[in-house]
Structure formats: structure tokens, C-alpha cells
Design a protein around this motif. Structure first.
Motif, PDB file in Angstrom:
ATOM      1  N   ALA A  46       0.806  -1.212   0.000  1.00  0.00           N
ATOM      2  CA  ALA A  46       0.000   0.000   0.000  1.00  0.00           C
ATOM      3  C   ALA A  46       0.846   1.272   0.000  1.00  0.00           C
ATOM      4  CB  ALA A  46      -0.933   0.001   1.212  1.00  0.00           C
ATOM      5  N   CYS A  47       2.088   1.163   0.430  1.00  0.00           N
ATOM      6  CA  CYS A  47       2.918   2.376   0.516  1.00  0.00           C
ATOM      7  C   CYS A  47       4.167   2.280  -0.360  1.00  0.00           C
ATOM      8  CB  CYS A  47       3.307   2.650   1.969  1.00  0.00           C
ATOM      9  SG  CYS A  47       4.170   1.302   2.789  1.00  0.00           S
ATOM     10  N   SER A  48       4.158   1.355  -1.311  1.00  0.00           N
ATOM     11  CA  SER A  48       5.323   1.209  -2.187  1.00  0.00           C
ATOM     12  C   SER A  48       5.236   2.156  -3.370  1.00  0.00           C
ATOM     13  CB  SER A  48       5.426  -0.237  -2.681  1.00  0.00           C
ATOM     14  OG  SER A  48       4.328  -0.568  -3.502  1.00  0.00           O
ATOM     15  N   ARG A  49       6.395   2.435  -3.974  1.00  0.00           N
ATOM     16  CA  ARG A  49       6.459   3.267  -5.175  1.00  0.00           C
ATOM     17  C   ARG A  49       7.233   2.519  -6.254  1.00  0.00           C
ATOM     18  NH1 ARG A  49       4.936   8.539  -4.650  1.00  0.00           N
ATOM     19  NH2 ARG A  49       4.625   9.359  -2.554  1.00  0.00           N
ATOM     20  N   HIS A  50       6.722   2.562  -7.459  1.00  0.00           N
ATOM     21  CA  HIS A  50       7.374   1.891  -8.582  1.00  0.00           C
ATOM     22  C   HIS A  50       8.066   2.914  -9.480  1.00  0.00           C
ATOM     23  CE1 HIS A  50       4.633  -1.946  -8.433  1.00  0.00           C
ATOM     24  NE2 HIS A  50       5.427  -1.830  -7.397  1.00  0.00           N
ATOM     25  N   SER A  51       9.167   2.492 -10.098  1.00  0.00           N
ATOM     26  CA  SER A  51       9.860   3.342 -11.062  1.00  0.00           C
ATOM     27  C   SER A  51      10.548   2.467 -12.089  1.00  0.00           C
ATOM     28  CB  SER A  51      10.879   4.250 -10.368  1.00  0.00           C
ATOM     29  OG  SER A  51      11.858   3.490  -9.678  1.00  0.00           O
ATOM     30  N   THR A  52      10.806   3.034 -13.249  1.00  0.00           N
ATOM     31  CA  THR A  52      11.475   2.321 -14.336  1.00  0.00           C
ATOM     32  C   THR A  52      12.711   3.111 -14.754  1.00  0.00           C
ATOM     33  OG1 THR A  52       9.360   1.432 -15.117  1.00  0.00           O
ATOM     34  CG2 THR A  52      11.204   1.364 -16.656  1.00  0.00           C
ATOM     35  N   HIS A  53      13.816   2.400 -14.993  1.00  0.00           N
ATOM     36  CA  HIS A  53      15.093   3.054 -15.298  1.00  0.00           C
ATOM     37  C   HIS A  53      15.762   2.364 -16.481  1.00  0.00           C
ATOM     38  CE1 HIS A  53      14.936   4.966 -11.245  1.00  0.00           C
ATOM     39  NE2 HIS A  53      14.300   3.850 -10.960  1.00  0.00           N
ATOM     40  N   ASP A  54      16.379   3.128 -17.354  1.00  0.00           N
ATOM     41  CA  ASP A  54      17.065   2.579 -18.517  1.00  0.00           C
ATOM     42  C   ASP A  54      18.425   1.996 -18.134  1.00  0.00           C
ATOM     43  OD1 ASP A  54      15.022   3.301 -20.216  1.00  0.00           O
ATOM     44  OD2 ASP A  54      15.930   5.239 -20.729  1.00  0.00           O
ATOM     45  N   ALA A  55      18.936   1.101 -18.976  1.00  0.00           N
ATOM     46  CA  ALA A  55      20.275   0.549 -18.784  1.00  0.00           C
ATOM     47  C   ALA A  55      21.290   1.686 -18.747  1.00  0.00           C
ATOM     48  CB  ALA A  55      20.604  -0.415 -19.911  1.00  0.00           C
ATOM     49  N   GLY A  56      22.229   1.610 -17.820  1.00  0.00           N
ATOM     50  CA  GLY A  56      23.239   2.649 -17.675  1.00  0.00           C
ATOM     51  C   GLY A  56      22.875   3.715 -16.670  1.00  0.00           C
ATOM     52  N   SER A  57      21.630   3.725 -16.204  1.00  0.00           N
ATOM     53  CA  SER A  57      21.213   4.727 -15.217  1.00  0.00           C
ATOM     54  C   SER A  57      21.871   4.449 -13.867  1.00  0.00           C
ATOM     55  CB  SER A  57      19.693   4.695 -15.033  1.00  0.00           C
ATOM     56  OG  SER A  57      19.018   4.973 -16.230  1.00  0.00           O
ATOM     57  N   ILE A  58      22.322   5.507 -13.213  1.00  0.00           N
ATOM     58  CA  ILE A  58      22.838   5.397 -11.849  1.00  0.00           C
ATOM     59  C   ILE A  58      21.688   5.745 -10.912  1.00  0.00           C
ATOM     60  CG2 ILE A  58      24.542   6.205 -10.180  1.00  0.00           C
ATOM     61  CD1 ILE A  58      25.775   4.710 -12.507  1.00  0.00           C
ATOM     62  N   ILE A  59      21.241   4.772 -10.142  1.00  0.00           N
ATOM     63  CA  ILE A  59      20.095   5.015  -9.268  1.00  0.00           C
ATOM     64  C   ILE A  59      20.505   5.327  -7.838  1.00  0.00           C
ATOM     65  CG2 ILE A  59      18.501   3.658 -10.673  1.00  0.00           C
ATOM     66  CD1 ILE A  59      18.895   1.341  -8.746  1.00  0.00           C
ATOM     67  N   VAL A  60      21.755   5.052  -7.497  1.00  0.00           N
ATOM     68  CA  VAL A  60      22.294   5.375  -6.170  1.00  0.00           C
ATOM     69  C   VAL A  60      23.736   5.803  -6.338  1.00  0.00           C
ATOM     70  CG1 VAL A  60      23.065   4.394  -3.982  1.00  0.00           C
ATOM     71  CG2 VAL A  60      20.779   3.863  -4.811  1.00  0.00           C
ATOM     72  N   HIS A  61      24.121   6.881  -5.673  1.00  0.00           N
ATOM     73  CA  HIS A  61      25.524   7.302  -5.622  1.00  0.00           C
ATOM     74  C   HIS A  61      26.080   7.031  -4.227  1.00  0.00           C
ATOM     75  CE1 HIS A  61      24.117   9.675  -9.121  1.00  0.00           C
ATOM     76  NE2 HIS A  61      25.365   9.539  -9.549  1.00  0.00           N
ATOM     77  N   GLU A  62      27.323   6.633  -4.176  1.00  0.00           N
ATOM     78  CA  GLU A  62      27.977   6.403  -2.892  1.00  0.00           C
ATOM     79  C   GLU A  62      27.861   7.659  -2.022  1.00  0.00           C
ATOM     80  OE1 GLU A  62      32.341   4.955  -1.143  1.00  0.00           O
ATOM     81  OE2 GLU A  62      31.953   4.949  -3.310  1.00  0.00           O
ATOM     82  N   GLY A  63      27.414   7.469  -0.783  1.00  0.00           N
ATOM     83  CA  GLY A  63      27.233   8.585   0.128  1.00  0.00           C
ATOM     84  C   GLY A  63      25.796   9.065   0.232  1.00  0.00           C
ATOM     85  N   ASP A  64      24.916   8.606  -0.687  1.00  0.00           N
ATOM     86  CA  ASP A  64      23.502   8.958  -0.598  1.00  0.00           C
ATOM     87  C   ASP A  64      22.888   8.358   0.659  1.00  0.00           C
ATOM     88  OD1 ASP A  64      23.625  10.277  -3.003  1.00  0.00           O
ATOM     89  OD2 ASP A  64      22.587   8.729  -4.171  1.00  0.00           O
ATOM     90  N   PRO A  65      21.909   9.009   1.262  1.00  0.00           N
ATOM     91  CA  PRO A  65      21.234   8.423   2.421  1.00  0.00           C
ATOM     92  C   PRO A  65      20.363   7.240   2.007  1.00  0.00           C
ATOM     93  CG  PRO A  65      20.153  10.451   1.763  1.00  0.00           C
ATOM     94  CD  PRO A  65      21.409  10.370   0.948  1.00  0.00           C
TER      95      PRO A  65
END
Length: 241
Positions: A46-65
């Protein structure tokens, strides 16, 4: 890289989930949530969120919370770190049904690595506060989480032992056996460069040894970036030479 953000998902509205199309809740196929009570799964959906990302996308950077549990609904992502001289080290490759959540309960809860999409990826994010509320209301869930951590520590120890193998041929054989056990589907779908970064070897070394494994009848190459282990016992024998 293009990213498509979906709206908040309501309970029971997971009709666009690959797992749901197979006739089950996506939560049933995610090791982190598989043993949760049905009602708890509904709360998280009920509280989830969906997203779609292309190949090569950076979804997390080191140091992100670390603010959410990131679940791979479909596709493959890699976790990696980059040294001061720019060399990339692949830590892990995750696929359908696996989740990123480690470090979420630490005081600083920040990512110690970056995350890149190896293919087009569909993600499901569950906010940290929502999961913490679930743990507070369901102590049995916390026990399941402890068991999960223990299993993943075993996986990490297995990986450390693999990296300690000095002979490249043996190390690669052990890595392929580990990936084969963990991969979704019969094939290991990784580029040679990603395998090389995962095992700490040069791409040409990986290519040469995999070619030898093919000639020895241990693995097959159905296509680019695809490896099929056909002789598990033979590959085990190489790993233990």
C-alpha cells in the motif's frame, strides 16, 4: 538516462508487477518479505512506489542516504565502488526479487557503494519509515529479518573466500558456480567486463578462461553476455584443483 516514475501503489494494485502476472504477490518472491504475514505484505504494498530506469542509469551514488528498501522487480543492477584512480570494483549483481537494504538501520544509514542498471530495470521502493513501523508492530518480522541477515552474511563469506583464490581459472570457476546458484533463470547474464570486475581479473583473462571452459564442455555461450553452466561437477572440480 531516462527514468519513469510511477505513482504510489495501493494495496492489491500490483497488476503491473511481473510476479503478480505469474499469479502471486511480488512480496512472495522477495526473500526479504517472503515469510511476512499476508496482512503485513498488504501494508507494504500500500505504501510502495514503482519506477522504471534505462540501462546505464545510476540510481544510487555512494554517500547517498538510505531512505528506502529498493526491490528489483525485473532487470539487473550492479553495486560497485570506484577507487581514487578511477578503477571500478563490482561488489554484486542483483536481479528479479532481490533487494538493497543493507545499512538502513545503522546510525548514519548511507550507501557505501553506487548502483547502476545493467538492463532496463523496474524497481519497487518501500520507505524506511514504513518498514520500521511494520517492525514495531510485528516483532515476528524482526526475527525473520535476523535470519535473513545471517543468510546474507554466509553469502558474503562465500564471496570473500572466492576472491581469496589466487589461481584465475579456479577463481572464475568458483564465481560462475556462485552466480549460477543465485541467478534468476538458467543462464548467467553478465558482460565479461562485469565478471572481470567482480572477480578482480582482467577482461582478457576472463575471456580466455571462459573460452577454455567452453572447449572443455563445462559451459556454453548461447549469446553475448550469456553463460550457461552445463557441467556443474566439472566446474566444481576445476574450482577445487
Amino acid at each position: 538516462m531516462a527514468t519513469k516514475q510511477d505513482n504510489r501503489v495501493c494495496a492489491g494494485a500490483g497488476h503491473d508487477c511481473a510476479f503478480s502476472r505469474a499469479g502471486s504477490s511480488c512480496m512472495d518472491n522477495i526473500r526479504l518479505f517472503a515469510d511476512l504475514p499476508v496482512e503485513s505484505k498488504r501494508e507494504l504494498l500500500a505504501c510502495s512506489r514503482h519506477s522504471t530506469h534505462d540501462a546505464g542509469s545510476i540510481i544510487v551514488h555512494e554517500g547517498d542516504p538510505i531512505e528506502s528498501i529498493i526491490v528489483v522487480r525485473s532487470g539487473r543492477i550492479k553495486t560497485f565502488r570506484t577507487s581514487s584512480d578511477g578503477e571500478e570494483y563490482v561488489l554484486d549483481v542483483l536481479h528479479d526479487g532481490q533487494a538493497l537494504w543493507h545499512g538502513m538501520f545503522l546510525a548514519d544509514h548511507i550507501y557505501r557503494y553506487s548502483v547502476e542498471c545493467l538492463t532496463r530495470v523496474k524497481l519497487c521502493r518501500i520507505h524506511r519509515a514504513d518498514f520500521e513501523a511494520l517492525l514495531a508492530n510485528h516483532p515476528d518480522v524482526a526475527l525473520g529479518l535476523i535470519r535473513m541477515v545471517t543468510t546474507e552474511l554466509d553469502d558474503a563469506e562465500e564471496r570473500i573466500m572466492m576472491l581469496s583464490i589466487r589461481d584465475p581459472r579456479q577463481r572464475l570457476a568458483e564465481y560462475l558456480l556462485i552466480r549460477d546458484r543465485r541467478c534468476a533463470g538458467p543462464e548467467i547474464r553478465l558482460k565479461l567486463e562485469d565478471i572481470a570486475a567482480s572477480v578482480g581479473l582482467r577482461p582478457e583473462t576472463v575471456s580466455r578462461n571462459i573460452a577454455q571452459f567452453v572447449r572443455d564442455g563445462l559451459v556454453e555461450r548461447p549469446g553475448r553476455g550469456r553463460i550457461l553452466v552445463v557441467d556443474h561437477e566439472g566446474l566444481k572440480a576445476v574450482a577445487s584443483e
